[in-house]
Design a protein around this motif. Structure first.
Motif, PDB file in Angstrom:
ATOM      1  N   GLY A  18       0.997  -1.246   0.046  1.00 23.74           N
ATOM      2  CA  GLY A  18       0.011   0.022  -0.147  1.00 23.74           C
ATOM      3  C   GLY A  18       0.968   1.117  -0.119  1.00 23.74           C
ATOM      4  O   GLY A  18       2.007   1.215  -0.185  1.00 23.74           O
ATOM      5  N   PHE A  19       0.187   2.242   0.222  1.00 23.41           N
ATOM      6  CA  PHE A  19       0.886   3.630   0.347  1.00 23.41           C
ATOM      7  C   PHE A  19       1.488   3.945   1.661  1.00 23.41           C
ATOM      8  O   PHE A  19       0.889   3.560   2.701  1.00 23.41           O
ATOM      9  CB  PHE A  19      -0.300   4.793  -0.172  1.00 23.41           C
ATOM     10  N   VAL A  20       2.816   4.536   1.575  1.00 22.35           N
ATOM     11  CA  VAL A  20       3.396   4.663   2.624  1.00 22.35           C
ATOM     12  C   VAL A  20       3.848   6.375   2.795  1.00 22.35           C
ATOM     13  O   VAL A  20       4.393   6.901   1.708  1.00 22.35           O
ATOM     14  CB  VAL A  20       4.767   4.034   3.028  1.00 22.35           C
ATOM     15  N   PHE A  21       3.422   6.978   3.600  1.00 24.52           N
ATOM     16  CA  PHE A  21       3.801   8.609   3.896  1.00 24.52           C
ATOM     17  C   PHE A  21       5.191   8.635   4.562  1.00 24.52           C
ATOM     18  O   PHE A  21       5.463   7.913   5.693  1.00 24.52           O
ATOM     19  CB  PHE A  21       2.949   9.248   4.771  1.00 24.52           C
ATOM     20  N   VAL A  22       5.964   9.455   4.142  1.00 27.92           N
ATOM     21  CA  VAL A  22       7.545   9.319   4.807  1.00 27.92           C
ATOM     22  C   VAL A  22       7.677  11.033   4.889  1.00 27.92           C
ATOM     23  O   VAL A  22       7.547  11.984   3.972  1.00 27.92           O
ATOM     24  CB  VAL A  22       8.590   9.058   3.843  1.00 27.92           C
ATOM     25  N   GLU A  40       1.744  14.493  12.695  1.00 30.58           N
ATOM     26  CA  GLU A  40       1.133  13.548  13.736  1.00 30.58           C
ATOM     27  C   GLU A  40      -0.498  13.467  13.844  1.00 30.58           C
ATOM     28  O   GLU A  40      -0.826  12.256  14.113  1.00 30.58           O
ATOM     29  CB  GLU A  40       1.939  13.768  15.154  1.00 30.58           C
ATOM     30  N   LYS A  41      -0.856  14.574  13.644  1.00 26.15           N
ATOM     31  CA  LYS A  41      -2.386  14.555  13.817  1.00 26.15           C
ATOM     32  C   LYS A  41      -2.928  13.862  12.681  1.00 26.15           C
ATOM     33  O   LYS A  41      -3.864  13.169  12.761  1.00 26.15           O
ATOM     34  CB  LYS A  41      -2.863  16.044  13.703  1.00 26.15           C
ATOM     35  N   LEU A  42      -2.427  14.080  11.421  1.00 27.53           N
ATOM     36  CA  LEU A  42      -2.724  13.310  10.155  1.00 27.53           C
ATOM     37  C   LEU A  42      -2.699  11.735  10.389  1.00 27.53           C
ATOM     38  O   LEU A  42      -3.212  10.899   9.955  1.00 27.53           O
ATOM     39  CB  LEU A  42      -2.103  13.767   8.913  1.00 27.53           C
ATOM     40  N   ALA A  43      -1.351  11.543  10.817  1.00 25.14           N
ATOM     41  CA  ALA A  43      -1.175  10.153  11.297  1.00 25.14           C
ATOM     42  C   ALA A  43      -2.005   9.503  12.186  1.00 25.14           C
ATOM     43  O   ALA A  43      -2.675   8.024  12.039  1.00 25.14           O
ATOM     44  CB  ALA A  43       0.287   9.887  11.873  1.00 25.14           C
ATOM     45  N   GLU A  44      -2.662  10.237  13.297  1.00 19.77           N
ATOM     46  CA  GLU A  44      -3.467   9.904  14.148  1.00 19.77           C
ATOM     47  C   GLU A  44      -4.989   9.528  13.458  1.00 19.77           C
ATOM     48  O   GLU A  44      -5.561   8.599  13.538  1.00 19.77           O
ATOM     49  CB  GLU A  44      -3.863  10.459  15.278  1.00 19.77           C
ATOM     50  N   TYR A  46      -5.400   9.261   9.847  1.00 20.19           N
ATOM     51  CA  TYR A  46      -5.417   8.336   8.469  1.00 20.19           C
ATOM     52  C   TYR A  46      -4.472   7.037   8.687  1.00 20.19           C
ATOM     53  O   TYR A  46      -4.189   6.508   7.714  1.00 20.19           O
ATOM     54  CB  TYR A  46      -4.959   9.256   7.308  1.00 20.19           C
ATOM     55  N   GLY A  47      -4.019   6.926  10.166  1.00 15.20           N
ATOM     56  CA  GLY A  47      -3.076   5.871  10.156  1.00 15.20           C
ATOM     57  C   GLY A  47      -3.520   4.553   9.772  1.00 15.20           C
ATOM     58  O   GLY A  47      -3.031   3.668   9.691  1.00 15.20           O
ATOM     59  N   ASP A  48      -4.887   4.165   9.812  1.00 17.73           N
ATOM     60  CA  ASP A  48      -5.385   3.019   9.560  1.00 17.73           C
ATOM     61  C   ASP A  48      -5.574   2.845   8.110  1.00 17.73           C
ATOM     62  O   ASP A  48      -5.553   1.842   7.602  1.00 17.73           O
ATOM     63  CB  ASP A  48      -6.816   2.912  10.134  1.00 17.73           C
ATOM     64  N   LYS A  49      -5.407   3.920   7.359  1.00 12.97           N
ATOM     65  CA  LYS A  49      -5.301   3.819   5.877  1.00 12.97           C
ATOM     66  C   LYS A  49      -4.369   3.913   5.048  1.00 12.97           C
ATOM     67  O   LYS A  49      -3.927   3.664   3.689  1.00 12.97           O
ATOM     68  CB  LYS A  49      -6.398   4.824   5.374  1.00 12.97           C
ATOM     69  N   LEU A  50      -3.235   4.524   5.826  1.00 10.62           N
ATOM     70  CA  LEU A  50      -1.897   5.206   5.082  1.00 10.62           C
ATOM     71  C   LEU A  50      -0.703   4.709   6.218  1.00 10.62           C
ATOM     72  O   LEU A  50      -1.124   4.958   7.416  1.00 10.62           O
ATOM     73  CB  LEU A  50      -2.285   6.311   4.891  1.00 10.62           C
ATOM     74  N   LYS A  51       0.220   4.179   5.918  1.00 11.34           N
ATOM     75  CA  LYS A  51       1.370   3.929   6.703  1.00 11.34           C
ATOM     76  C   LYS A  51       2.148   5.242   6.766  1.00 11.34           C
ATOM     77  O   LYS A  51       2.679   5.796   6.004  1.00 11.34           O
ATOM     78  CB  LYS A  51       2.274   2.731   6.284  1.00 11.34           C
ATOM     79  N   PHE A  52       2.472   5.706   8.094  1.00 10.68           N
ATOM     80  CA  PHE A  52       3.191   7.001   8.341  1.00 10.68           C
ATOM     81  C   PHE A  52       4.494   6.795   8.910  1.00 10.68           C
ATOM     82  O   PHE A  52       4.531   6.001   9.929  1.00 10.68           O
ATOM     83  CB  PHE A  52       2.289   7.683   9.313  1.00 10.68           C
ATOM     84  N   THR A  53       5.516   7.154   8.280  1.00  5.81           N
ATOM     85  CA  THR A  53       6.949   7.079   8.809  1.00  5.81           C
ATOM     86  C   THR A  53       7.666   8.281   8.815  1.00  5.81           C
ATOM     87  O   THR A  53       7.191   9.418   7.971  1.00  5.81           O
ATOM     88  CB  THR A  53       7.515   6.082   8.086  1.00  5.81           C
ATOM     89  N   LYS A  54       8.789   8.527   9.477  1.00  2.96           N
ATOM     90  CA  LYS A  54       9.458   9.650   9.416  1.00  2.96           C
ATOM     91  C   LYS A  54      11.127   9.027   9.382  1.00  2.96           C
ATOM     92  O   LYS A  54      11.251   8.050  10.037  1.00  2.96           O
ATOM     93  CB  LYS A  54       9.259  10.645  10.574  1.00  2.96           C
ATOM     94  N   MET A 100      -2.672  15.839   0.148  1.00  2.00           N
ATOM     95  CA  MET A 100      -1.769  14.683  -0.554  1.00  2.00           C
ATOM     96  C   MET A 100      -2.483  13.675   0.639  1.00  2.00           C
ATOM     97  O   MET A 100      -2.541  12.545  -0.196  1.00  2.00           O
ATOM     98  CB  MET A 100      -0.431  15.078  -0.301  1.00  2.00           C
ATOM     99  N   VAL A 101      -2.165  13.629   1.773  1.00  2.00           N
ATOM    100  CA  VAL A 101      -2.588  12.545   2.588  1.00  2.00           C
ATOM    101  C   VAL A 101      -3.870  11.955   2.101  1.00  2.00           C
ATOM    102  O   VAL A 101      -4.065  10.707   2.048  1.00  2.00           O
ATOM    103  CB  VAL A 101      -2.610  12.985   4.021  1.00  2.00           C
ATOM    104  N   LYS A 102      -4.800  12.935   2.025  1.00  2.00           N
ATOM    105  CA  LYS A 102      -6.304  12.662   1.858  1.00  2.00           C
ATOM    106  C   LYS A 102      -6.471  11.866   0.499  1.00  2.00           C
ATOM    107  O   LYS A 102      -7.184  10.818   0.405  1.00  2.00           O
ATOM    108  CB  LYS A 102      -7.236  14.009   1.999  1.00  2.00           C
ATOM    109  N   ARG A 103      -5.685  12.231  -0.634  1.00  2.00           N
ATOM    110  CA  ARG A 103      -5.880  11.605  -2.027  1.00  2.00           C
ATOM    111  C   ARG A 103      -5.414  10.473  -1.982  1.00  2.00           C
ATOM    112  O   ARG A 103      -6.024   9.584  -2.573  1.00  2.00           O
ATOM    113  CB  ARG A 103      -4.961  12.648  -2.904  1.00  2.00           C
ATOM    114  N   TYR A 104      -4.521  10.033  -0.902  1.00  2.00           N
ATOM    115  CA  TYR A 104      -3.967   8.667  -1.073  1.00  2.00           C
ATOM    116  C   TYR A 104      -4.407   7.604  -0.086  1.00  2.00           C
ATOM    117  O   TYR A 104      -4.881   6.549  -0.177  1.00  2.00           O
ATOM    118  CB  TYR A 104      -2.350   8.701  -0.917  1.00  2.00           C
ATOM    119  N   ALA A 105      -5.149   8.486   1.106  1.00  2.00           N
ATOM    120  CA  ALA A 105      -5.682   7.575   2.160  1.00  2.00           C
ATOM    121  C   ALA A 105      -7.084   7.087   1.906  1.00  2.00           C
ATOM    122  O   ALA A 105      -7.575   6.178   2.025  1.00  2.00           O
ATOM    123  CB  ALA A 105      -5.776   8.291   3.468  1.00  2.00           C
ATOM    124  N   LEU A 106      -7.878   7.804   0.937  1.00  2.00           N
ATOM    125  CA  LEU A 106      -9.042   7.873   0.486  1.00  2.00           C
ATOM    126  C   LEU A 106      -9.009   6.789  -0.982  1.00  2.00           C
ATOM    127  O   LEU A 106     -10.161   6.405  -1.360  1.00  2.00           O
ATOM    128  CB  LEU A 106      -9.853   8.960   0.222  1.00  2.00           C
TER     129      LEU A 106
END
Length: 108
Positions: A18-22, A40-44, A46-54, A100-106
């Motif tokens: 799937g999609f991964v946010f870095v 971090e708020k976006l990770a909370e 949308y974290g179930d739809k997109l993997k968040f990393t840093k 950008m996060v919403k585009r890929y999470a959804l």
């Protein structure tokens, strides 16, 4: 948010399903620090739809260069081992990151 480094970047980002946010950040990057609470708020949210990393590029310079990270902050989306979109420096605003996060999470 999962913290990745030069040893875990490949399995956690490039080989992930799937999609991964870095969030590429650096120790002395003030804009990076300013964006972190929003990311971090976006990770909370949308974290179930997109993997968040840093990734701290200060500690992984060669890896950052291999990913063509030449300035900070950089927020990127990966899928299937490829970078599919990124926001760099002044383009990395809270509104644009959220779009950008919403585009890929959804998308999934």
């Amino acid at each position: 948010m999962l913290i990745v480094d030069k040893d875990t970047f490949v399995p956690e980002v490039l080989e992930a399903e799937g999609f991964v946010f870095v969030d590429f950040f650096g120790d002395g990057c003030e804009p990076c620090k300013a964006l972190l609470p929003h990311v971090e708020k976006l990770a909370e949210e949308y974290g179930d739809k997109l993997k968040f990393t840093k990734l701290n590029t200060t500690k992984a310079r060669r890896l950052a260069i291999s990913q063509k990270i030449l300035g900070l902050p950089v927020m990127a989306i990966y899928k299937g081992g490829e970078k599919v979109e990124e926001l760099v420096k002044e383009d990395a605003t809270t509104d644009r990151i959220e779009e950008m996060v919403k585009r890929y999470a959804l998308a999934e």
